[in-house]
Design a protein around this motif. Sequence first.
Motif, PDB file in Angstrom:
ATOM      1  N   GLN A  82       0.879  -1.314   0.120  1.00 48.83           N
ATOM      2  CA  GLN A  82      -0.131   0.038  -0.112  1.00 48.83           C
ATOM      3  C   GLN A  82       0.877   1.111   0.200  1.00 48.83           C
ATOM      4  O   GLN A  82       1.930   1.221   1.108  1.00 48.83           O
ATOM      5  CB  GLN A  82      -0.948  -0.032   1.288  1.00 48.83           C
ATOM      6  CG  GLN A  82      -1.527   1.217   1.516  1.00 48.83           C
ATOM      7  CD  GLN A  82      -2.911   1.173   0.493  1.00 48.83           C
ATOM      8  OE1 GLN A  82      -3.691   0.087   0.293  1.00 48.83           O
ATOM      9  NE2 GLN A  82      -3.475   2.400   0.155  1.00 48.83           N
ATOM     10  N   TYR A  83       0.545   2.147  -1.014  1.00 47.32           N
ATOM     11  CA  TYR A  83       1.422   3.503  -0.888  1.00 47.32           C
ATOM     12  C   TYR A  83       0.392   4.513  -0.388  1.00 47.32           C
ATOM     13  O   TYR A  83      -0.633   5.049  -1.295  1.00 47.32           O
ATOM     14  CB  TYR A  83       2.043   3.566  -2.455  1.00 47.32           C
ATOM     15  CG  TYR A  83       2.991   2.514  -2.806  1.00 47.32           C
ATOM     16  CD1 TYR A  83       4.235   2.779  -2.578  1.00 47.32           C
ATOM     17  CD2 TYR A  83       2.458   1.400  -3.430  1.00 47.32           C
ATOM     18  CE1 TYR A  83       4.938   1.777  -2.906  1.00 47.32           C
ATOM     19  CE2 TYR A  83       3.219   0.524  -3.739  1.00 47.32           C
ATOM     20  CZ  TYR A  83       4.486   0.678  -3.422  1.00 47.32           C
ATOM     21  OH  TYR A  83       5.506  -0.318  -3.909  1.00 47.32           O
ATOM     22  N   ASN A  84       0.481   4.870   0.777  1.00 51.01           N
ATOM     23  CA  ASN A  84      -0.420   6.036   1.205  1.00 51.01           C
ATOM     24  C   ASN A  84       0.384   7.566   1.339  1.00 51.01           C
ATOM     25  O   ASN A  84       1.498   7.512   1.100  1.00 51.01           O
ATOM     26  CB  ASN A  84      -0.767   5.869   2.576  1.00 51.01           C
ATOM     27  CG  ASN A  84      -1.923   4.779   2.786  1.00 51.01           C
ATOM     28  OD1 ASN A  84      -2.727   4.679   1.844  1.00 51.01           O
ATOM     29  ND2 ASN A  84      -1.713   3.944   3.802  1.00 51.01           N
ATOM     30  N   GLU A  85      -0.402   8.604   1.265  1.00 48.50           N
ATOM     31  CA  GLU A  85      -0.317   9.828   1.665  1.00 48.50           C
ATOM     32  C   GLU A  85       1.107  10.042   0.737  1.00 48.50           C
ATOM     33  O   GLU A  85       2.079  10.912   1.197  1.00 48.50           O
ATOM     34  CB  GLU A  85       0.422   9.941   3.122  1.00 48.50           C
ATOM     35  CG  GLU A  85      -0.863   9.732   3.817  1.00 48.50           C
ATOM     36  CD  GLU A  85      -0.301   9.997   5.655  1.00 48.50           C
ATOM     37  OE1 GLU A  85       0.448  10.910   5.862  1.00 48.50           O
ATOM     38  OE2 GLU A  85      -0.796   9.249   6.494  1.00 48.50           O
ATOM     39  N   CYS A  86       0.826  10.104  -0.714  1.00 50.15           N
ATOM     40  CA  CYS A  86       2.010  10.340  -1.637  1.00 50.15           C
ATOM     41  C   CYS A  86       2.031  11.792  -1.656  1.00 50.15           C
ATOM     42  O   CYS A  86       1.148  12.638  -1.457  1.00 50.15           O
ATOM     43  CB  CYS A  86       1.308   9.697  -2.794  1.00 50.15           C
ATOM     44  SG  CYS A  86       1.100   7.993  -3.135  1.00 50.15           S
ATOM     45  N   HIS A  87       3.078  12.182  -1.800  1.00 48.02           N
ATOM     46  CA  HIS A  87       3.400  13.512  -1.818  1.00 48.02           C
ATOM     47  C   HIS A  87       4.895  13.836  -3.003  1.00 48.02           C
ATOM     48  O   HIS A  87       5.592  12.920  -3.131  1.00 48.02           O
ATOM     49  CB  HIS A  87       3.797  14.359  -0.655  1.00 48.02           C
ATOM     50  CG  HIS A  87       5.036  13.627   0.053  1.00 48.02           C
ATOM     51  ND1 HIS A  87       6.480  14.316  -0.017  1.00 48.02           N
ATOM     52  CD2 HIS A  87       5.211  12.473   0.719  1.00 48.02           C
ATOM     53  CE1 HIS A  87       7.193  13.461   0.674  1.00 48.02           C
ATOM     54  NE2 HIS A  87       6.496  12.435   1.173  1.00 48.02           N
ATOM     55  N   SER A  88       4.873  15.018  -3.384  1.00 50.50           N
ATOM     56  CA  SER A  88       5.781  15.267  -4.346  1.00 50.50           C
ATOM     57  C   SER A  88       6.234  16.766  -4.393  1.00 50.50           C
ATOM     58  O   SER A  88       5.547  17.506  -3.889  1.00 50.50           O
ATOM     59  CB  SER A  88       5.475  14.743  -5.850  1.00 50.50           C
ATOM     60  OG  SER A  88       4.289  15.787  -6.105  1.00 50.50           O
ATOM     61  N   GLU A  89       7.434  17.108  -5.051  1.00 48.19           N
ATOM     62  CA  GLU A  89       7.735  18.438  -5.122  1.00 48.19           C
ATOM     63  C   GLU A  89       6.945  19.035  -6.408  1.00 48.19           C
ATOM     64  O   GLU A  89       7.135  18.377  -7.507  1.00 48.19           O
ATOM     65  CB  GLU A  89       9.172  18.536  -5.318  1.00 48.19           C
ATOM     66  CG  GLU A  89       9.775  19.926  -5.255  1.00 48.19           C
ATOM     67  CD  GLU A  89      11.082  20.166  -5.245  1.00 48.19           C
ATOM     68  OE1 GLU A  89      11.955  19.266  -4.311  1.00 48.19           O
ATOM     69  OE2 GLU A  89      12.046  20.735  -6.122  1.00 48.19           O
ATOM     70  N   GLN A  90       6.415  20.116  -6.188  1.00 44.42           N
ATOM     71  CA  GLN A  90       5.763  20.977  -7.099  1.00 44.42           C
ATOM     72  C   GLN A  90       6.057  22.310  -7.010  1.00 44.42           C
ATOM     73  O   GLN A  90       5.939  22.949  -5.997  1.00 44.42           O
ATOM     74  CB  GLN A  90       4.061  20.742  -7.130  1.00 44.42           C
ATOM     75  CG  GLN A  90       3.902  19.330  -7.327  1.00 44.42           C
ATOM     76  CD  GLN A  90       4.277  18.565  -8.656  1.00 44.42           C
ATOM     77  OE1 GLN A  90       4.130  19.374  -9.579  1.00 44.42           O
ATOM     78  NE2 GLN A  90       4.549  17.338  -8.486  1.00 44.42           N
ATOM     79  N   ASP A  91       6.778  22.992  -8.274  1.00 45.17           N
ATOM     80  CA  ASP A  91       7.161  24.281  -8.012  1.00 45.17           C
ATOM     81  C   ASP A  91       7.998  24.664  -7.074  1.00 45.17           C
ATOM     82  O   ASP A  91       7.767  25.653  -6.286  1.00 45.17           O
ATOM     83  CB  ASP A  91       5.904  25.314  -8.418  1.00 45.17           C
ATOM     84  CG  ASP A  91       4.919  24.884  -9.508  1.00 45.17           C
ATOM     85  OD1 ASP A  91       5.679  24.600 -10.685  1.00 45.17           O
ATOM     86  OD2 ASP A  91       4.012  24.882  -9.170  1.00 45.17           O
TER      87      ASP A  91
END
Lengths: 296, 286
Positions: free
Chosen positions: A178-187
């Motif tokens: 399970q991959y939860n609470e995905c986040h990434s760098e945007q701008d």
Amino acid sequence: MKHFRPIALPIALLISGWSALGCGSSDPTSSDGKGSVSFTTWGEEYIEQEIPVDGAASAGFIDGWSVKYEKFLVNFQNIVIANSKGETAAQIGRSELFNNQVPGVKPIALLEGIPAKAWDRVSYQIAPVTEGTELNSSATAADKQLMIDGKFAIYVAANATKGNLSKHFAWGFAIATQYNECHSEQDGKDEAGLVVNNNSTIDVQLTTHGDHLYYDRLQASPDPAIKTSLRFDTLAAADKNNDNEITLEELNAAPLDVKLYDPSGLGAATQGAFVTSLVRTIGHFRGEGECTVSKL
Amino acid sequence: MKEINRAIAKRTLLTIIGGTLIASTGFIGAALLHGCSSDSGASTGGRRVVLQTRVTLDPTAISAFVTGFGWKVTLTRAVLATGGFYYFDGAPPLVLRSNHRPWEFAERWLGIREAHAHPGHYQAGNAVGQMLEPASVDLFAGPAELAAGDGISGFYRSARFSFSAPPMGALATALGGHIVLTEGRAEKVGEPLRIFRATADLVDVERSAAAGHVEGCEFEETAIESDGVVTVRIKPQVWFDLVDFAQIPAGSDATPSEFPAESQPKIAFAQGLAQLSAYRFTYSKL
């Protein structure tokens, strides 16, 4: 590409006055608009081309090996767009098998009619293939049967070479993650989940990182002399019968060398257990973005 | 190939990413004044709470346990020098239990029980509590009550465990300058019995955990609303999981075998002390 409509939004309207409470929302949209989310997957050049030898011109294995994948099968399922207030915007329950060694970004689904706002809880699963799993054009019926027979979620086959040495491996992983609470760098800023804007479509790539299987640690050493590195010497040495085919059984019989590896909290005592734990970390979000990874 | 370079360059930076560390009570006071918690979802974050601190041996280590190398280890002594503990609202990289947020009921229903993770990608989030007093603890002497800490109400999800040097507290002398001292017996079929004494200094642990800080430990997810007790359960079996006892002499009760510097047992033991899975934090109401 499959098109989906969002499922029910049971709580969405109940909390529309949240920002008036004074605790502030980072939600950049506050209208009743809608937008779309296009989920795709890609294996990057590491999976499509090769993981090279580390050198001045390219980063890769520090011990002189290079790895070329023949196959990189991965089964995605249960993608959810939600938020930390308990609202769910959309859910794709089906599963679909991809071969990310086949070049190109591959569409998973286009979700339309998503309320335009920030959705800070995006999750997905990589889980074993079943009879009901759909087949992306990058994978074959034989691939699907292989996955069903082995109860695999991920299957990799590759050739590793170092000078005159050549090793082959084909490893299937019967695990569900399970991959939860995905986040990434945007701008330049960390963004939890995704932000849907009015009348526009955002691309959200579930990127697979083919180099993770060969890391010697996930938790960086505070000692600057100890770099996090890609290694293959120890995996090659696990080929005890010297038939140039490295099996998972052989890896499971090879103790983790603590002078080179750090289990990084993964609780792995063997090379096989460590690789299997690392495989759970191949799933990423929008390139280098990450998720909290849990065993299903 | 340019893209490959970009990707690996970024990934080799893998590190535990510390969040907003509130390292003093004054800073927590500032958070209280602010009145709003982070985006952790806690709806009532911001009230000050007093958190008693307890350190205890995990019940699974009271009797013998089997390591990853197949050794059956029975500990008779385990003393350690602890430093400050910090609590965060960021999800731990290694979730050992299911989460307890109401909206995640479906995940619990789906059966998430144990997790592996991506420690390199841990983001602590905001510091929500702390206990700052160093101490020394004998894990076989029963639960140890440490100094009280404080925090703010809201969700607690991960923690930092730390060792301290030089050792402080009642057992500092017994530790002899080490941060950990253990004694026990290790058995394996076909091998002579090993009677050992394993110690580690801060410098040993610092090879894996900067300043002896073990980041990203699981804090069983809880919405803390009132004063209570934070219990730290320690699992010594993680410390010994990769120790190859075959590489030390048999030892005796009078002269237990020690782990030589730079030997596999020494490195594996120090590495084990730095594993986040060895420390689990829970909360209970007073």
